[in-house]
Write a protein that holds these residues in place. Sequence first.
Motif, PDB file in Angstrom:
ATOM      1  N   ARG A  71       0.818  -1.113   0.003  1.00  0.00           N
ATOM      2  CA  ARG A  71      -0.175  -0.038   0.251  1.00  0.00           C
ATOM      3  C   ARG A  71       0.917   1.275  -0.090  1.00  0.00           C
ATOM      4  NH1 ARG A  71      -3.221  -0.085   5.402  1.00  0.00           N
ATOM      5  NH2 ARG A  71      -4.119   2.035   4.068  1.00  0.00           N
ATOM      6  N   TYR A  72       1.852   1.094   0.691  1.00  0.00           N
ATOM      7  CA  TYR A  72       2.789   2.480   0.754  1.00  0.00           C
ATOM      8  C   TYR A  72       4.196   2.080   0.333  1.00  0.00           C
ATOM      9  CZ  TYR A  72      -0.747   3.723   4.384  1.00  0.00           C
ATOM     10  OH  TYR A  72      -1.890   4.012   4.830  1.00  0.00           O
ATOM     11  N   ASN A 131       9.336  -0.541  13.732  1.00  0.00           N
ATOM     12  CA  ASN A 131       8.195  -0.143  14.148  1.00  0.00           C
ATOM     13  C   ASN A 131       7.018  -0.473  13.300  1.00  0.00           C
ATOM     14  OD1 ASN A 131       7.804   2.462  16.216  1.00  0.00           O
ATOM     15  ND2 ASN A 131       9.897   2.150  15.509  1.00  0.00           N
ATOM     16  N   CYS A 132       7.329  -0.599  11.922  1.00  0.00           N
ATOM     17  CA  CYS A 132       6.201  -1.256  11.171  1.00  0.00           C
ATOM     18  C   CYS A 132       5.628  -2.583  11.713  1.00  0.00           C
ATOM     19  CB  CYS A 132       6.754  -1.059   9.533  1.00  0.00           C
ATOM     20  SG  CYS A 132       6.692   0.365   8.862  1.00  0.00           S
ATOM     21  N   ARG A 133       6.525  -3.444  11.856  1.00  0.00           N
ATOM     22  CA  ARG A 133       6.367  -4.834  12.470  1.00  0.00           C
ATOM     23  C   ARG A 133       5.408  -4.589  13.799  1.00  0.00           C
ATOM     24  NH1 ARG A 133      11.854  -6.160  10.474  1.00  0.00           N
ATOM     25  NH2 ARG A 133      11.605  -7.703   8.851  1.00  0.00           N
ATOM     26  N   SER A 134       5.824  -3.854  14.533  1.00  0.00           N
ATOM     27  CA  SER A 134       5.147  -3.806  15.869  1.00  0.00           C
ATOM     28  C   SER A 134       3.912  -3.169  15.902  1.00  0.00           C
ATOM     29  CB  SER A 134       6.167  -3.049  16.969  1.00  0.00           C
ATOM     30  OG  SER A 134       6.290  -1.573  16.554  1.00  0.00           O
ATOM     31  N   LEU A 145       0.976   5.982   8.412  1.00  0.00           N
ATOM     32  CA  LEU A 145       0.896   4.599   7.780  1.00  0.00           C
ATOM     33  C   LEU A 145      -0.171   3.762   8.630  1.00  0.00           C
ATOM     34  CD1 LEU A 145       4.734   3.308   7.736  1.00  0.00           C
ATOM     35  CD2 LEU A 145       3.173   4.738   5.875  1.00  0.00           C
ATOM     36  N   VAL A 146      -0.601   3.976  10.147  1.00  0.00           N
ATOM     37  CA  VAL A 146      -1.536   3.197  10.611  1.00  0.00           C
ATOM     38  C   VAL A 146      -2.688   3.999  10.400  1.00  0.00           C
ATOM     39  CG1 VAL A 146      -2.590   2.360  12.754  1.00  0.00           C
ATOM     40  CG2 VAL A 146      -0.126   2.071  12.013  1.00  0.00           C
ATOM     41  N   ALA A 147      -2.901   5.364  11.017  1.00  0.00           N
ATOM     42  CA  ALA A 147      -4.077   6.240  10.967  1.00  0.00           C
ATOM     43  C   ALA A 147      -4.487   6.780   9.332  1.00  0.00           C
ATOM     44  CB  ALA A 147      -3.882   7.030  12.136  1.00  0.00           C
ATOM     45  N   GLY A 148      -3.285   6.822   8.667  1.00  0.00           N
ATOM     46  CA  GLY A 148      -3.539   7.592   7.331  1.00  0.00           C
ATOM     47  C   GLY A 148      -3.622   9.152   7.564  1.00  0.00           C
ATOM     48  N   GLU A 149      -3.117   9.642   8.640  1.00  0.00           N
ATOM     49  CA  GLU A 149      -2.834  11.167   8.666  1.00  0.00           C
ATOM     50  C   GLU A 149      -1.888  11.765   8.220  1.00  0.00           C
ATOM     51  OE1 GLU A 149      -3.042  11.553  12.818  1.00  0.00           O
ATOM     52  OE2 GLU A 149      -5.171  10.769  13.431  1.00  0.00           O
ATOM     53  N   GLU A 150      -1.552  13.122   8.079  1.00  0.00           N
ATOM     54  CA  GLU A 150      -0.568  13.782   7.519  1.00  0.00           C
ATOM     55  C   GLU A 150       0.552  13.974   8.263  1.00  0.00           C
ATOM     56  OE1 GLU A 150      -2.115  17.344   5.648  1.00  0.00           O
ATOM     57  OE2 GLU A 150      -3.365  16.360   4.395  1.00  0.00           O
ATOM     58  N   CYS A 151       0.259  14.096   9.670  1.00  0.00           N
ATOM     59  CA  CYS A 151       1.443  14.548  10.324  1.00  0.00           C
ATOM     60  C   CYS A 151       2.386  15.882  10.028  1.00  0.00           C
ATOM     61  CB  CYS A 151       2.485  13.170  10.537  1.00  0.00           C
ATOM     62  SG  CYS A 151       3.668  13.395  12.003  1.00  0.00           S
ATOM     63  N   THR A 152       1.827  16.730   9.788  1.00  0.00           N
ATOM     64  CA  THR A 152       2.468  17.871   9.288  1.00  0.00           C
ATOM     65  C   THR A 152       3.822  18.467  10.085  1.00  0.00           C
ATOM     66  OG1 THR A 152       0.753  19.403  10.361  1.00  0.00           O
ATOM     67  CG2 THR A 152       0.227  18.833   8.353  1.00  0.00           C
ATOM     68  N   ARG A 153       3.705  18.009  11.431  1.00  0.00           N
ATOM     69  CA  ARG A 153       4.831  18.617  12.263  1.00  0.00           C
ATOM     70  C   ARG A 153       6.193  17.705  11.815  1.00  0.00           C
ATOM     71  NH1 ARG A 153       2.609  14.986  15.340  1.00  0.00           N
ATOM     72  NH2 ARG A 153       3.790  13.259  16.324  1.00  0.00           N
ATOM     73  N   VAL A 201       1.745  -2.891  10.256  1.00  0.00           N
ATOM     74  CA  VAL A 201       1.741  -2.308   8.702  1.00  0.00           C
ATOM     75  C   VAL A 201       2.792  -2.936   7.906  1.00  0.00           C
ATOM     76  CG1 VAL A 201       0.284  -0.397   9.345  1.00  0.00           C
ATOM     77  CG2 VAL A 201       2.745  -0.270   9.512  1.00  0.00           C
ATOM     78  N   TYR A 202       3.815  -3.584   8.655  1.00  0.00           N
ATOM     79  CA  TYR A 202       4.955  -4.180   7.744  1.00  0.00           C
ATOM     80  C   TYR A 202       4.755  -4.460   6.508  1.00  0.00           C
ATOM     81  CZ  TYR A 202       9.659  -5.981   6.592  1.00  0.00           C
ATOM     82  OH  TYR A 202      10.893  -6.318   5.883  1.00  0.00           O
ATOM     83  N   LYS A 203       3.632  -5.530   6.361  1.00  0.00           N
ATOM     84  CA  LYS A 203       3.313  -6.091   5.191  1.00  0.00           C
ATOM     85  C   LYS A 203       2.414  -5.178   4.015  1.00  0.00           C
ATOM     86  CE  LYS A 203       2.946 -10.906   6.845  1.00  0.00           C
ATOM     87  NZ  LYS A 203       2.010 -12.043   7.139  1.00  0.00           N
ATOM     88  N   ASP A 204       2.280  -3.977   4.718  1.00  0.00           N
ATOM     89  CA  ASP A 204       1.654  -3.042   3.673  1.00  0.00           C
ATOM     90  C   ASP A 204       2.630  -2.382   3.163  1.00  0.00           C
ATOM     91  OD1 ASP A 204      -1.020  -4.125   4.460  1.00  0.00           O
ATOM     92  OD2 ASP A 204      -1.407  -2.478   5.899  1.00  0.00           O
ATOM     93  N   CYS A 205       3.762  -2.315   3.524  1.00  0.00           N
ATOM     94  CA  CYS A 205       4.972  -1.457   2.992  1.00  0.00           C
ATOM     95  C   CYS A 205       6.111  -1.866   2.310  1.00  0.00           C
ATOM     96  CB  CYS A 205       5.730  -0.567   4.318  1.00  0.00           C
ATOM     97  SG  CYS A 205       4.331   0.185   5.435  1.00  0.00           S
TER      98      CYS A 205
END
Length: 272
Positions: free
Chosen positions: A158-159, A184-187, A236-244, A190-194
């Motif tokens: 996905r990503y 972190n992707c594993r924990s 990656l999990v929530a789909g937000e932008e994280c502008t900071r 979302v690791y398999k999505d990336c």
Amino acid sequence: MTQSTATDANAGAGAKPDFVLFVVSSYSVSRRRIEQLRATVCDHAGTEADLIRLDTNGPDLLTALDDRVAQGYRAIRVQPLGLPLSDSLLNWLPGVLAHWRESRSASVQILLGSDQAAQQAGWGEFLGAMLDEPATPIEEDTEPSLGKPGWTNVPDFRYHLLVCTGPRCQIHGSNPLLQQLQANCRSQGVYKDCLITRAGCMFPCNQGPLVAVYPQGGWYRLADTQAVEDFVREVLVAGEECTRLRVHQTETPTPNSKPDYRESTIESIDIN
């Protein structure tokens, strides 16, 4: 090729080649530097020789071998070679060393050695010793292969994460970034999505460590473990932008449009 011809061609690890093909993997090295290296190794190889790059413009390995066979060579040694350093890094080193010295206020004398790949002295002995080492013959029972079966297919993801692992980002702390991102992707599930891919220079080096996310198009500076954790959770999990954490957003082109590269949209942030 007959069995006897194959046996002659693979006469053993100690057989003396009639051609040496040096191969380098140096995508960031300029053509001028490669030509310098080619001239040096050909002068000192002790037999007919050439040098090719495995990962950029020029003949590929298989074509180069085809060409040498067509020219009549029958004992070809393929010799990996790990030099030289890139022009950009050679130009970058003096300044970054001076920056380190000034920022640390250290009472240390910094010496930058000469570019060994541009020196003639010692190459004859170096290459002679390398070519005196036994070579491994490719025997008739060696299984032909173009690599792993998975190299044929586009992986499911996905990503697509591009992680800058270039030397300039490393001085800003990118060394552990790839491993932290994978962990972190594993924990967080979302690791398999990336599809996580190492990248060389992504250009805004002084804003590193950098990760670019596609198809969303956001570029993020992940300076520490907490930033990596927040990035994975929010983007990656929530789909937000994280502008900071985001330093750049790639615009999605409309059909038949051409992007305007004349002005950078990368924001300036304080990295100190």
